[in-house]
Design a protein around this motif. Structure first.
Motif, PDB file in Angstrom:
ATOM      1  N   GLY A 157       2.658  20.788 -17.295  1.00 38.16           N
ATOM      2  CA  GLY A 157       1.738  21.474 -18.195  1.00 38.16           C
ATOM      3  C   GLY A 157       1.529  22.933 -17.875  1.00 38.16           C
ATOM      4  N   SER A 158       1.868  23.364 -16.658  1.00 36.44           N
ATOM      5  CA  SER A 158       1.657  24.770 -16.292  1.00 36.44           C
ATOM      6  C   SER A 158       2.636  25.695 -16.998  1.00 36.44           C
ATOM      7  CB  SER A 158       1.753  24.958 -14.772  1.00 36.44           C
ATOM      8  OG  SER A 158       3.025  24.581 -14.290  1.00 36.44           O
ATOM      9  N   HIS A 159       3.644  25.138 -17.665  1.00 41.23           N
ATOM     10  CA  HIS A 159       4.595  25.962 -18.417  1.00 41.23           C
ATOM     11  C   HIS A 159       3.925  26.637 -19.610  1.00 41.23           C
ATOM     12  CE1 HIS A 159       4.368  22.280 -20.698  1.00 41.23           C
ATOM     13  NE2 HIS A 159       5.136  22.768 -21.665  1.00 41.23           N
ATOM     14  N   ARG A 160       2.727  26.206 -19.955  1.00 39.11           N
ATOM     15  CA  ARG A 160       2.020  26.836 -21.078  1.00 39.11           C
ATOM     16  C   ARG A 160       1.397  28.173 -20.676  1.00 39.11           C
ATOM     17  NH1 ARG A 160       0.349  21.294 -21.676  1.00 39.11           N
ATOM     18  NH2 ARG A 160       1.436  20.318 -23.443  1.00 39.11           N
ATOM     19  N   TYR A 161       1.501  28.525 -19.401  1.00 38.83           N
ATOM     20  CA  TYR A 161       1.027  29.815 -18.925  1.00 38.83           C
ATOM     21  C   TYR A 161       2.202  30.771 -18.801  1.00 38.83           C
ATOM     22  CZ  TYR A 161      -3.661  28.248 -17.844  1.00 38.83           C
ATOM     23  OH  TYR A 161      -4.948  27.803 -17.950  1.00 38.83           O
ATOM     24  N   GLU A 162       1.954  32.035 -19.043  1.00 44.09           N
ATOM     25  CA  GLU A 162       2.971  33.044 -18.792  1.00 44.09           C
ATOM     26  C   GLU A 162       3.017  33.321 -17.290  1.00 44.09           C
ATOM     27  OE1 GLU A 162       5.082  33.964 -20.778  1.00 44.09           O
ATOM     28  OE2 GLU A 162       4.314  33.994 -22.828  1.00 44.09           O
ATOM     29  N   ILE A 163       3.888  34.215 -16.888  1.00 47.15           N
ATOM     30  CA  ILE A 163       4.024  34.566 -15.483  1.00 47.15           C
ATOM     31  C   ILE A 163       2.697  35.089 -14.946  1.00 47.15           C
ATOM     32  CG2 ILE A 163       5.213  36.058 -13.843  1.00 47.15           C
ATOM     33  CD1 ILE A 163       6.958  33.864 -15.114  1.00 47.15           C
ATOM     34  N   VAL A 164       2.311  34.610 -13.766  1.00 52.25           N
ATOM     35  CA  VAL A 164       1.081  35.089 -13.135  1.00 52.25           C
ATOM     36  C   VAL A 164       1.422  35.730 -11.801  1.00 52.25           C
ATOM     37  CG1 VAL A 164      -0.369  33.390 -14.287  1.00 52.25           C
ATOM     38  CG2 VAL A 164       0.618  32.837 -12.075  1.00 52.25           C
ATOM     39  N   CYS A 165       0.584  36.648 -11.387  1.00 51.16           N
ATOM     40  CA  CYS A 165       0.836  37.383 -10.150  1.00 51.16           C
ATOM     41  C   CYS A 165       0.558  36.500  -8.935  1.00 51.16           C
ATOM     42  CB  CYS A 165      -0.050  38.623 -10.100  1.00 51.16           C
ATOM     43  SG  CYS A 165       0.258  39.650  -8.648  1.00 51.16           S
ATOM     44  N   PRO A 166       1.504  36.370  -8.021  1.00 53.91           N
ATOM     45  CA  PRO A 166       1.277  35.526  -6.846  1.00 53.91           C
ATOM     46  C   PRO A 166       0.478  36.228  -5.765  1.00 53.91           C
ATOM     47  CG  PRO A 166       3.476  36.443  -6.778  1.00 53.91           C
ATOM     48  CD  PRO A 166       2.866  36.902  -8.079  1.00 53.91           C
ATOM     49  N   GLY A 167      -0.145  35.421  -4.908  1.00 55.18           N
ATOM     50  CA  GLY A 167      -0.779  35.923  -3.700  1.00 55.18           C
ATOM     51  C   GLY A 167       0.117  35.649  -2.505  1.00 55.18           C
ATOM     52  N   GLU A 168      -0.453  35.698  -1.314  1.00 55.88           N
ATOM     53  CA  GLU A 168       0.329  35.500  -0.099  1.00 55.88           C
ATOM     54  C   GLU A 168       0.486  34.021   0.215  1.00 55.88           C
ATOM     55  OE1 GLU A 168      -1.161  37.673   3.199  1.00 55.88           O
ATOM     56  OE2 GLU A 168      -1.020  39.621   2.205  1.00 55.88           O
ATOM     57  N   ALA A 169       1.664  33.647   0.706  1.00 57.02           N
ATOM     58  CA  ALA A 169       1.939  32.268   1.101  1.00 57.02           C
ATOM     59  C   ALA A 169       1.701  32.100   2.599  1.00 57.02           C
ATOM     60  CB  ALA A 169       3.376  31.909   0.761  1.00 57.02           C
ATOM     61  N   ASP A 170       1.526  30.856   3.028  1.00 53.65           N
ATOM     62  CA  ASP A 170       1.376  30.519   4.440  1.00 53.65           C
ATOM     63  C   ASP A 170       2.754  30.564   5.099  1.00 53.65           C
ATOM     64  OD1 ASP A 170       1.034  29.374   6.920  1.00 53.65           O
ATOM     65  OD2 ASP A 170      -0.075  27.619   6.205  1.00 53.65           O
ATOM     66  N   PRO A 171       2.994  31.499   6.024  1.00 51.74           N
ATOM     67  CA  PRO A 171       4.324  31.621   6.629  1.00 51.74           C
ATOM     68  C   PRO A 171       4.717  30.432   7.489  1.00 51.74           C
ATOM     69  CG  PRO A 171       2.758  33.046   7.747  1.00 51.74           C
ATOM     70  CD  PRO A 171       2.058  32.515   6.549  1.00 51.74           C
ATOM     71  N   GLU A 172       3.752  29.593   7.866  1.00 50.72           N
ATOM     72  CA  GLU A 172       4.078  28.392   8.617  1.00 50.72           C
ATOM     73  C   GLU A 172       4.657  27.309   7.711  1.00 50.72           C
ATOM     74  OE1 GLU A 172       3.844  28.030  11.960  1.00 50.72           O
ATOM     75  OE2 GLU A 172       3.330  30.162  11.973  1.00 50.72           O
ATOM     76  N   GLU A 173       4.362  27.413   6.413  1.00 47.86           N
ATOM     77  CA  GLU A 173       4.776  26.389   5.469  1.00 47.86           C
ATOM     78  C   GLU A 173       5.926  26.830   4.573  1.00 47.86           C
ATOM     79  OE1 GLU A 173       3.120  23.167   4.817  1.00 47.86           O
ATOM     80  OE2 GLU A 173       2.510  23.601   6.876  1.00 47.86           O
ATOM     81  N   SER A 174       6.053  28.144   4.331  1.00 48.02           N
ATOM     82  CA  SER A 174       6.996  28.654   3.339  1.00 48.02           C
ATOM     83  C   SER A 174       7.867  29.761   3.918  1.00 48.02           C
ATOM     84  CB  SER A 174       6.233  29.197   2.125  1.00 48.02           C
ATOM     85  OG  SER A 174       7.094  29.809   1.199  1.00 48.02           O
ATOM     86  N   PHE A 175       9.168  29.721   3.595  1.00 44.95           N
ATOM     87  CA  PHE A 175      10.051  30.807   4.021  1.00 44.95           C
ATOM     88  C   PHE A 175       9.957  32.003   3.084  1.00 44.95           C
ATOM     89  CE2 PHE A 175      12.874  28.621   1.044  1.00 44.95           C
ATOM     90  CZ  PHE A 175      13.542  29.652   0.413  1.00 44.95           C
TER      91      PHE A 175
END
Length: 270
Positions: A157-175
């Motif tokens: 259902g989130s495809h009904r949104y346009e592109i949104v600005c991301p914040g910072e990711a957790d570097p322990e969890e995400s490359f």
């Protein structure tokens, strides 16, 4: 809202409603094994063809870097395999049923060995910047994938949104370094795919994955992105596109939109 396992002729309706469709057993075990063995042989023999994600030398992803645009390396076995599957009717057919005629824009292969970090929640079209429509992904499981080994999480259902600005990711969890904040009322659902299954999902749909916390299970995947043939521009990295007959097609380059894709604004669901 939940992920549906869809069968024609409901593909287009399920895709429009959910933004993601799960097709089971799209590839046979022998076909999966051919893909897995070719990419494993390549990364063990010469991993310099992989993408530099600027991870440390002690990171397992330095030994198993993701391959980006392998379909352009037709001098290699993995390149010929990637291009063949990128244009295969079993992959492209459902996509055409969902969104109409398309060009092929990108191929990728992720190894994701045990202990590898995941990729924080994101939307694909922030990278492709395909306009005026969006991209569609075909995510093919080369291993059985679940929460333990870092299987994909999606937000139907989130495809009904346009592109949104991301914040910072957790570097322990995400490359990767950025992460989408979920729109109110949405939750990420853990997918479970068997090797040979495929997920097809909309370019604005939020998705990502956690780390591979298993002891000995890879989570390999072969991924393709496509854009409608009436797309008028795309980010420079994706030109030239491929028509479904294998010929190259070049469209206008999208302006550099920056980290948040300037000009894109979140919109209310409809």
């Amino acid at each position: 809202m939940s992920i549906k396992t869809s069968f024609a002729p409901s593909l287009a309706a399920d895709y429009q409603d959910n933004g993601v469709v799960h097709l089971r057993s799209l590839l046979s075990p022998d076909e999966v094994a051919e893909i897995r063995d070719a990419f494993m042989e390549q990364v063990q023999r010469d991993r310099t063809v992989g993408h530099d994600d600027h991870v440390g030398d002690d990171d397992v992803l330095a030994r198993y870097p993701r391959f980006v645009h392998p379909h352009r390396r037709t001098d290699l076995d993995v390149g010929r395999i990637a291009q063949r599957w990128m244009l295969d009717p079993r992959i492209v057919g459902p996509i055409v049923d969902m969104v109409g005629p398309v060009f092929a824009a990108q191929s990728m292969f992720y190894f994701k060995p045990p202990t590898a970090r995941g990729q924080a929640l994101h939307q694909d079209n922030i990278f492709l910047q395909a306009h005026p429509e969006t991209c569609i992904a075909a995510w093919i499981a080369i291993d059985d994938c679940d929460g333990e080994n870092g299987g994909l999480k999606v937000v139907p259902g989130s495809h009904r949104y346009e592109i949104v600005c991301p914040g910072e990711a957790d570097p322990e969890e995400s490359f990767t370094s950025t992460e989408i904040e979920l729109p109110e009322g949405f939750t990420a659902e853990q997918t479970e795919l068997a090797a040979g299954d495929a997920l097809f999902f909309h370019g604005s749909m939020v998705h990502g994955s956690g780390p591979n916390r298993s002891a000995d299970r890879f989570r390999r995947s072969l991924i393709f992105h496509y854009v409608p043939v009436d797309s008028v521009e795309i980010a420079r990295f994706y030109n030239p596109l491929l028509a479904l007959d294998g010929s190259e097609v070049t469209i206008a380059e999208a302006a550099d939109g920056g980290a948040c894709g300037d000009g894109w604004e979140p919109v209310a669901p409809h």
